[in-house]
Design a protein around this motif. Structure first.
Motif, PDB file in Angstrom:
ATOM      1  N   SER A  87       3.224  57.498  93.207  1.00  0.00           N
ATOM      2  CA  SER A  87       1.700  57.468  92.942  1.00  0.00           C
ATOM      3  C   SER A  87       0.715  56.733  93.354  1.00  0.00           C
ATOM      4  O   SER A  87       1.298  55.716  94.017  1.00  0.00           O
ATOM      5  N   LYS A  88      -0.373  56.806  93.032  1.00  0.00           N
ATOM      6  CA  LYS A  88      -1.383  55.655  93.737  1.00  0.00           C
ATOM      7  C   LYS A  88      -1.334  54.494  93.026  1.00  0.00           C
ATOM      8  O   LYS A  88      -1.346  53.406  93.399  1.00  0.00           O
ATOM      9  N   GLU A  89      -0.941  54.776  91.486  1.00  0.00           N
ATOM     10  CA  GLU A  89      -0.919  53.389  90.847  1.00  0.00           C
ATOM     11  C   GLU A  89       0.231  52.806  91.465  1.00  0.00           C
ATOM     12  O   GLU A  89       0.095  51.266  91.303  1.00  0.00           O
ATOM     13  N   ASP A  90       1.422  52.971  91.925  1.00  0.00           N
ATOM     14  CA  ASP A  90       2.300  52.337  92.295  1.00  0.00           C
ATOM     15  C   ASP A  90       2.090  51.607  93.488  1.00  0.00           C
ATOM     16  O   ASP A  90       2.819  50.240  93.855  1.00  0.00           O
ATOM     17  N   VAL A  91       1.246  52.186  94.150  1.00  0.00           N
ATOM     18  CA  VAL A  91       0.856  51.178  95.631  1.00  0.00           C
ATOM     19  C   VAL A  91      -0.038  49.760  95.238  1.00  0.00           C
ATOM     20  O   VAL A  91       0.000  48.912  95.996  1.00  0.00           O
ATOM     21  N   VAL A  92      -0.487  49.617  93.782  1.00  0.00           N
ATOM     22  CA  VAL A  92      -1.073  48.473  93.328  1.00  0.00           C
ATOM     23  C   VAL A  92       0.106  47.495  92.888  1.00  0.00           C
ATOM     24  O   VAL A  92      -0.442  46.328  92.985  1.00  0.00           O
ATOM     25  N   PHE A  93       1.144  48.062  92.531  1.00  0.00           N
ATOM     26  CA  PHE A  93       1.962  47.194  92.206  1.00  0.00           C
ATOM     27  C   PHE A  93       3.431  47.357  93.119  1.00  0.00           C
ATOM     28  O   PHE A  93       4.394  47.836  92.507  1.00  0.00           O
ATOM     29  N   PRO A  94       3.332  47.046  94.314  1.00  0.00           N
ATOM     30  CA  PRO A  94       4.533  47.567  95.202  1.00  0.00           C
ATOM     31  C   PRO A  94       5.793  46.791  94.924  1.00  0.00           C
ATOM     32  O   PRO A  94       6.747  46.964  95.346  1.00  0.00           O
ATOM     33  N   ASP A  95       5.767  45.512  94.357  1.00  0.00           N
ATOM     34  CA  ASP A  95       6.918  44.670  94.479  1.00  0.00           C
ATOM     35  C   ASP A  95       7.637  44.719  93.023  1.00  0.00           C
ATOM     36  O   ASP A  95       8.610  43.713  93.000  1.00  0.00           O
ATOM     37  N   HIS A  96       7.150  45.244  92.058  1.00  0.00           N
ATOM     38  CA  HIS A  96       7.739  45.092  90.640  1.00  0.00           C
ATOM     39  C   HIS A  96       9.110  45.708  90.524  1.00  0.00           C
ATOM     40  O   HIS A  96       9.719  45.007  89.895  1.00  0.00           O
ATOM     41  N   GLU A  97       9.340  46.777  91.253  1.00  0.00           N
ATOM     42  CA  GLU A  97      10.431  47.392  91.119  1.00  0.00           C
ATOM     43  C   GLU A  97      11.828  46.544  91.719  1.00  0.00           C
ATOM     44  O   GLU A  97      12.629  46.122  91.179  1.00  0.00           O
ATOM     45  N   ARG A  98      11.469  46.003  92.732  1.00  0.00           N
ATOM     46  CA  ARG A  98      12.334  44.803  93.370  1.00  0.00           C
ATOM     47  C   ARG A  98      12.534  43.655  92.729  1.00  0.00           C
ATOM     48  O   ARG A  98      13.448  43.056  92.524  1.00  0.00           O
ATOM     49  N   CYS A  99      11.566  43.353  92.011  1.00  0.00           N
ATOM     50  CA  CYS A  99      11.426  42.113  91.122  1.00  0.00           C
ATOM     51  C   CYS A  99      12.140  42.225  89.841  1.00  0.00           C
ATOM     52  O   CYS A  99      12.983  41.391  89.418  1.00  0.00           O
ATOM     53  N   LEU A 100      11.916  43.391  89.333  1.00  0.00           N
ATOM     54  CA  LEU A 100      12.715  43.925  88.184  1.00  0.00           C
ATOM     55  C   LEU A 100      14.183  43.894  88.424  1.00  0.00           C
ATOM     56  O   LEU A 100      14.975  43.567  87.576  1.00  0.00           O
ATOM     57  N   ALA A 101      14.585  44.488  89.608  1.00  0.00           N
ATOM     58  CA  ALA A 101      16.016  44.608  89.761  1.00  0.00           C
ATOM     59  C   ALA A 101      16.294  43.182  90.366  1.00  0.00           C
ATOM     60  O   ALA A 101      17.626  42.815  89.830  1.00  0.00           O
ATOM     61  N   ASP A 102      15.845  42.336  90.811  1.00  0.00           N
ATOM     62  CA  ASP A 102      16.271  40.767  90.835  1.00  0.00           C
ATOM     63  C   ASP A 102      16.405  40.168  89.939  1.00  0.00           C
ATOM     64  O   ASP A 102      17.501  39.390  89.319  1.00  0.00           O
ATOM     65  N   MET A 103      15.524  40.356  88.968  1.00  0.00           N
ATOM     66  CA  MET A 103      15.585  39.934  87.448  1.00  0.00           C
ATOM     67  C   MET A 103      16.980  40.334  86.700  1.00  0.00           C
ATOM     68  O   MET A 103      17.783  39.325  86.234  1.00  0.00           O
ATOM     69  N   THR A 104      17.224  41.582  86.746  1.00  0.00           N
ATOM     70  CA  THR A 104      18.205  42.091  86.097  1.00  0.00           C
ATOM     71  C   THR A 104      19.497  41.546  86.642  1.00  0.00           C
ATOM     72  O   THR A 104      20.693  41.343  86.051  1.00  0.00           O
ATOM     73  N   ALA A 105      19.791  41.524  88.065  1.00  0.00           N
ATOM     74  CA  ALA A 105      20.872  41.015  88.716  1.00  0.00           C
ATOM     75  C   ALA A 105      21.123  39.446  88.406  1.00  0.00           C
ATOM     76  O   ALA A 105      22.222  39.000  87.992  1.00  0.00           O
ATOM     77  N   PHE A 106      20.004  38.797  88.304  1.00  0.00           N
ATOM     78  CA  PHE A 106      20.136  37.450  87.862  1.00  0.00           C
ATOM     79  C   PHE A 106      20.492  37.258  86.782  1.00  0.00           C
ATOM     80  O   PHE A 106      21.467  36.324  86.295  1.00  0.00           O
TER      81      PHE A 106
END
Length: 236
Positions: free
Chosen positions: A57-76
């Motif tokens: 969605s258009k909203e997601d382009v405002v927060f482009p890196d949060h999915e990656r960061c959440l995945a990194d946090m979960t893995a950590f």
């Protein structure tokens, strides 16, 4: 070959980055509500299918890196051995979010200003923050499973970590990204660790004091106890 690899071979920015850059250029020029996805892809020089390949969605382009960061946090959190102090571990996990913001201060400040102006983006951001908090809470629930009120403790501590991190992060963003963000966040997270962690955290710049435990006979003379302490400290 993926589009991003192909773009790298031609010297162009990856398509995902190009879409984010185009979107924010238009948001700043026209406003968020006035900018459409068609406008974004036209400026980026790609089709609508390319946009939705990266952003739902258009909203997601405002927060482009949060999915990656959440995945990194979960893995950590999952990579822990179980010997780590739990509160310190979740504080370290929160620092991954700070690192994401600090990687591009200009973009982070622009997003902060935009989010303040658009209620829909603020609601979206709150949903993202809740997902971070849930990841921290789930880790702590596992670590506190044997404790009385372990779930309550986990949820309260996770909320405190997120609140402390975000308070410091917003302070840095309000300053237009000036100064060292990590120092501000470290100070805020140290407060959480001192309140909930197993060992109080010393103030910034101070070293923790040494603690010496000496086992002695109950009827041992005081001079003997002092001698043992001095010997342990290497002062004998």
């Amino acid at each position: 070959m993926s589009s991003e690899k192909a773009d790298a071979g031609t010297g162009k920015p990856p398509m995902r980055d190009a879409l984010v850059a185009a979107a924010f250029q238009l948001f700043l020029e026209r406003g968020y509500e006035q900018t459409t996805i068609d406008d974004i892809v036209a400026l980026a020089g790609v089709g609508r299918r390319s946009f939705f390949r990266y952003f739902p969605s258009k909203e997601d382009v405002v927060f482009p890196d949060h999915e990656r960061c959440l995945a990194d946090m979960t893995a950590f959190l999952a990579a822990g051995t179980g010997d780590e102090e739990p509160v310190r571990r979740v504080c370290d996990a929160a620092r991954l979010v700070l690192r994401m913001y600090a990687e591009n201060p200009t973009f982070s400040v622009q997003r902060y200003r935009l989010t303040k102006k658009v209620p829909g983006l603020r609601a979206y951001e709150l949903s993202v923050v809740w997902r971070y908090e849930r990841a921290l809470a789930e880790y702590l629930r596992r670590r506190f499973a044997a404790r009385r009120d372990g779930t309550l403790q986990a949820d309260v501590i996770a909320a405190a970590v997120v609140a402390a991190h975000n308070n410091a992060l917003r302070s840095w963003l309000r300053s237009d990204g000036q100064g060292e963000a990590s120092a501000t966040v470290d100070h805020a997270l140290a407060y959480v660790q001192s309140a909930f962690g197993g060992t109080p955290v010393p103030p910034a710049g101070e070293q923790p004091e040494d603690v010496v435990v000496v086992v002695s006979r109950r009827d041992a003379p005081l001079w003997r106890v002092v001698q043992e302490i001095e010997s342990t400290l290497g002062r004998g």
